[in-house]
Design a protein around this motif. Structure first.
Motif, PDB file in Angstrom:
ATOM      1  N   LEU A 131     -28.454 -31.277  20.602  1.00 39.06           N
ATOM      2  CA  LEU A 131     -28.384 -30.281  20.666  1.00 39.06           C
ATOM      3  C   LEU A 131     -28.024 -29.621  21.477  1.00 39.06           C
ATOM      4  O   LEU A 131     -27.042 -30.100  22.666  1.00 39.06           O
ATOM      5  CB  LEU A 131     -30.146 -29.707  20.952  1.00 39.06           C
ATOM      6  N   ASP A 132     -27.737 -28.511  21.573  1.00 38.48           N
ATOM      7  CA  ASP A 132     -26.756 -28.243  23.401  1.00 38.48           C
ATOM      8  C   ASP A 132     -27.745 -28.145  24.704  1.00 38.48           C
ATOM      9  O   ASP A 132     -28.366 -28.376  24.792  1.00 38.48           O
ATOM     10  CB  ASP A 132     -26.289 -26.413  22.654  1.00 38.48           C
ATOM     11  N   ALA A 133     -26.428 -28.323  25.002  1.00 33.33           N
ATOM     12  CA  ALA A 133     -26.952 -28.652  26.764  1.00 33.33           C
ATOM     13  C   ALA A 133     -27.901 -27.397  27.279  1.00 33.33           C
ATOM     14  O   ALA A 133     -28.857 -27.239  27.742  1.00 33.33           O
ATOM     15  CB  ALA A 133     -25.503 -28.713  27.456  1.00 33.33           C
ATOM     16  N   LYS A 134     -27.680 -26.338  26.580  1.00 32.62           N
ATOM     17  CA  LYS A 134     -28.790 -25.127  26.974  1.00 32.62           C
ATOM     18  C   LYS A 134     -30.870 -25.534  26.876  1.00 32.62           C
ATOM     19  O   LYS A 134     -30.802 -24.498  27.719  1.00 32.62           O
ATOM     20  CB  LYS A 134     -28.756 -23.894  26.835  1.00 32.62           C
ATOM     21  N   TYR A 135     -30.625 -26.156  26.159  1.00 29.81           N
ATOM     22  CA  TYR A 135     -31.569 -26.787  25.577  1.00 29.81           C
ATOM     23  C   TYR A 135     -32.915 -28.150  26.499  1.00 29.81           C
ATOM     24  O   TYR A 135     -33.826 -28.612  25.632  1.00 29.81           O
ATOM     25  CB  TYR A 135     -32.248 -27.247  24.263  1.00 29.81           C
ATOM     26  N   THR A 136     -31.821 -28.405  27.595  1.00 30.35           N
ATOM     27  CA  THR A 136     -32.205 -29.530  28.289  1.00 30.35           C
ATOM     28  C   THR A 136     -33.481 -29.356  28.898  1.00 30.35           C
ATOM     29  O   THR A 136     -33.915 -28.147  29.267  1.00 30.35           O
ATOM     30  CB  THR A 136     -31.235 -29.709  29.238  1.00 30.35           C
ATOM     31  N   CYS A 137     -34.288 -30.236  29.454  1.00 35.73           N
ATOM     32  CA  CYS A 137     -35.054 -29.904  30.674  1.00 35.73           C
ATOM     33  C   CYS A 137     -34.987 -30.639  31.885  1.00 35.73           C
ATOM     34  O   CYS A 137     -34.522 -31.602  31.781  1.00 35.73           O
ATOM     35  CB  CYS A 137     -36.305 -30.493  30.379  1.00 35.73           C
ATOM     36  N   ALA A 138     -35.129 -30.198  33.212  1.00 39.18           N
ATOM     37  CA  ALA A 138     -34.052 -31.075  34.431  1.00 39.18           C
ATOM     38  C   ALA A 138     -35.568 -30.484  35.616  1.00 39.18           C
ATOM     39  O   ALA A 138     -36.132 -29.437  35.132  1.00 39.18           O
ATOM     40  CB  ALA A 138     -32.680 -29.876  34.543  1.00 39.18           C
ATOM     41  N   GLY A 139     -36.158 -31.539  35.680  1.00 40.93           N
ATOM     42  CA  GLY A 139     -37.078 -31.451  36.395  1.00 40.93           C
ATOM     43  C   GLY A 139     -38.725 -30.816  36.243  1.00 40.93           C
ATOM     44  O   GLY A 139     -39.232 -30.112  37.235  1.00 40.93           O
ATOM     45  N   GLY A 140     -38.507 -31.129  34.528  1.00 44.78           N
ATOM     46  CA  GLY A 140     -39.909 -30.225  34.075  1.00 44.78           C
ATOM     47  C   GLY A 140     -39.710 -28.340  33.452  1.00 44.78           C
ATOM     48  O   GLY A 140     -40.204 -28.090  33.209  1.00 44.78           O
ATOM     49  N   VAL A 141     -38.497 -28.385  34.394  1.00 41.25           N
ATOM     50  CA  VAL A 141     -37.554 -26.984  34.259  1.00 41.25           C
ATOM     51  C   VAL A 141     -36.953 -26.848  32.412  1.00 41.25           C
ATOM     52  O   VAL A 141     -35.643 -27.341  32.963  1.00 41.25           O
ATOM     53  CB  VAL A 141     -37.528 -26.191  35.224  1.00 41.25           C
ATOM     54  N   PRO A 142     -37.922 -26.199  31.562  1.00 38.56           N
ATOM     55  CA  PRO A 142     -36.576 -25.380  29.988  1.00 38.56           C
ATOM     56  C   PRO A 142     -35.477 -25.114  30.788  1.00 38.56           C
ATOM     57  O   PRO A 142     -35.445 -24.500  31.879  1.00 38.56           O
ATOM     58  CB  PRO A 142     -37.803 -24.819  29.949  1.00 38.56           C
ATOM     59  N   GLY A 143     -34.384 -25.373  30.830  1.00 37.93           N
ATOM     60  CA  GLY A 143     -33.007 -24.669  30.180  1.00 37.93           C
ATOM     61  C   GLY A 143     -33.075 -23.293  30.307  1.00 37.93           C
ATOM     62  O   GLY A 143     -33.870 -23.301  28.766  1.00 37.93           O
ATOM     63  N   ALA A 144     -31.657 -22.585  29.673  1.00 38.76           N
ATOM     64  CA  ALA A 144     -31.637 -21.253  29.840  1.00 38.76           C
ATOM     65  C   ALA A 144     -31.732 -21.271  28.785  1.00 38.76           C
ATOM     66  O   ALA A 144     -31.846 -20.087  27.881  1.00 38.76           O
ATOM     67  CB  ALA A 144     -30.089 -20.655  30.096  1.00 38.76           C
ATOM     68  N   GLY A 145     -31.647 -22.146  27.668  1.00 41.60           N
ATOM     69  CA  GLY A 145     -31.576 -21.680  25.903  1.00 41.60           C
ATOM     70  C   GLY A 145     -32.879 -21.411  25.030  1.00 41.60           C
ATOM     71  O   GLY A 145     -33.208 -20.817  24.766  1.00 41.60           O
ATOM     72  N   TRP A 146     -34.367 -21.785  26.055  1.00 41.91           N
ATOM     73  CA  TRP A 146     -35.404 -21.744  25.898  1.00 41.91           C
ATOM     74  C   TRP A 146     -35.860 -20.728  25.681  1.00 41.91           C
ATOM     75  O   TRP A 146     -35.181 -20.223  27.381  1.00 41.91           O
ATOM     76  CB  TRP A 146     -36.020 -22.608  26.455  1.00 41.91           C
ATOM     77  N   GLU A 147     -35.960 -20.192  24.630  1.00 42.93           N
ATOM     78  CA  GLU A 147     -36.592 -18.585  25.102  1.00 42.93           C
ATOM     79  C   GLU A 147     -38.113 -18.653  25.242  1.00 42.93           C
ATOM     80  O   GLU A 147     -38.821 -19.022  24.290  1.00 42.93           O
ATOM     81  CB  GLU A 147     -36.451 -17.782  24.079  1.00 42.93           C
ATOM     82  N   SER A 148     -38.920 -17.224  25.758  1.00 42.77           N
ATOM     83  CA  SER A 148     -39.806 -17.296  25.841  1.00 42.77           C
ATOM     84  C   SER A 148     -41.019 -16.855  24.933  1.00 42.77           C
ATOM     85  O   SER A 148     -40.509 -16.096  24.382  1.00 42.77           O
ATOM     86  CB  SER A 148     -40.457 -16.065  27.415  1.00 42.77           C
ATOM     87  N   LYS A 149     -42.053 -16.932  24.802  1.00 42.17           N
ATOM     88  CA  LYS A 149     -42.400 -16.630  22.973  1.00 42.17           C
ATOM     89  C   LYS A 149     -41.740 -17.131  21.871  1.00 42.17           C
ATOM     90  O   LYS A 149     -41.977 -16.542  20.822  1.00 42.17           O
ATOM     91  CB  LYS A 149     -42.694 -15.409  23.229  1.00 42.17           C
ATOM     92  N   THR A 150     -40.843 -18.403  22.059  1.00 41.77           N
ATOM     93  CA  THR A 150     -39.932 -18.469  20.909  1.00 41.77           C
ATOM     94  C   THR A 150     -39.802 -19.856  20.434  1.00 41.77           C
ATOM     95  O   THR A 150     -40.506 -20.686  21.534  1.00 41.77           O
ATOM     96  CB  THR A 150     -38.303 -18.116  21.452  1.00 41.77           C
ATOM     97  N   GLY A 151     -39.997 -20.467  19.408  1.00 42.41           N
ATOM     98  CA  GLY A 151     -40.134 -21.185  18.828  1.00 42.41           C
ATOM     99  C   GLY A 151     -38.353 -21.831  18.234  1.00 42.41           C
ATOM    100  O   GLY A 151     -38.054 -21.537  17.517  1.00 42.41           O
ATOM    101  N   TYR A 152     -38.577 -22.925  17.638  1.00 43.89           N
ATOM    102  CA  TYR A 152     -37.074 -23.367  17.261  1.00 43.89           C
ATOM    103  C   TYR A 152     -37.095 -24.144  16.321  1.00 43.89           C
ATOM    104  O   TYR A 152     -38.102 -25.437  16.645  1.00 43.89           O
ATOM    105  CB  TYR A 152     -35.990 -23.337  18.279  1.00 43.89           C
ATOM    106  N   ILE A 153     -36.492 -24.252  15.053  1.00 44.61           N
ATOM    107  CA  ILE A 153     -36.466 -26.294  14.446  1.00 44.61           C
ATOM    108  C   ILE A 153     -35.443 -26.153  14.278  1.00 44.61           C
ATOM    109  O   ILE A 153     -34.413 -24.982  13.962  1.00 44.61           O
ATOM    110  CB  ILE A 153     -37.640 -25.138  13.521  1.00 44.61           C
ATOM    111  N   TRP A 154     -34.807 -27.592  14.571  1.00 49.46           N
ATOM    112  CA  TRP A 154     -33.236 -27.444  14.039  1.00 49.46           C
ATOM    113  C   TRP A 154     -33.315 -28.517  13.181  1.00 49.46           C
ATOM    114  O   TRP A 154     -33.970 -29.742  13.286  1.00 49.46           O
ATOM    115  CB  TRP A 154     -32.737 -28.024  15.874  1.00 49.46           C
ATOM    116  N   VAL A 155     -32.109 -29.247  11.786  1.00 50.44           N
ATOM    117  CA  VAL A 155     -32.211 -29.940  11.067  1.00 50.44           C
ATOM    118  C   VAL A 155     -30.664 -30.484  12.214  1.00 50.44           C
ATOM    119  O   VAL A 155     -30.113 -29.891  11.571  1.00 50.44           O
ATOM    120  CB  VAL A 155     -32.013 -29.464  10.034  1.00 50.44           C
TER     121      VAL A 155
END
Length: 118
Positions: A36-60
């Motif tokens: 996954l791109d680094a923008k989907y990280t979690c640092a200290g319990g805070v989601p990274g910038a890639g995570w959009e509100s009210k949005t989920g993702y499916i990746w293969v």
């Protein structure tokens, strides 16, 4: 995530549920080759910038832990977002069959999901 061993990651295809703040294996995929791109990280319990509100993702993902072994990630940053994407995943024939890419964004509701290529 706590039940998956190093051997499992090397020898099995995996389905991981939950975002990088909830699932340590999803966090492990962040920044990894074929992960996954680094923008989907979690640092200290805070989601990274890639995570959009009210949005989920499916990746293969093809081979992030081991060449030839795929990993499917179904995730959001909240329980409701993750429930939404797992419902879409369960209804592959009606909601994902026409998708040709390796990732989708899911918005809307469980009864009226909106699936778009990501």
């Amino acid at each position: 995530d706590s039940d998956i061993s190093t051997t499992d990651k090397a020898t099995k295809h995996l389905v991981l549920i939950g975002g990088s703040c909830a699932n340590t294996l999803v966090q492990e995929l962040v920044g990894k080759t074929n992960g996954l791109d680094a923008k989907y990280t979690c640092a200290g319990g805070v989601p990274g910038a890639g995570w959009e509100s009210k949005t989920g993702y499916i990746w293969v993902l093809d081979g992030p832990f081991q060449t030839g072994k795929q990993v499917v990630v179904a995730a959001g940053t909240t329980r409701d977002e993750t429930r939404l994407v797992t419902n879409v995943l369960q209804n592959y024939d009606t909601q994902l069959k026409s998708i040709t890419g390796s990732s989708v964004k899911v918005t809307g509701t469980v009864t009226a999901p909106v699936v778009t290529a990501a």
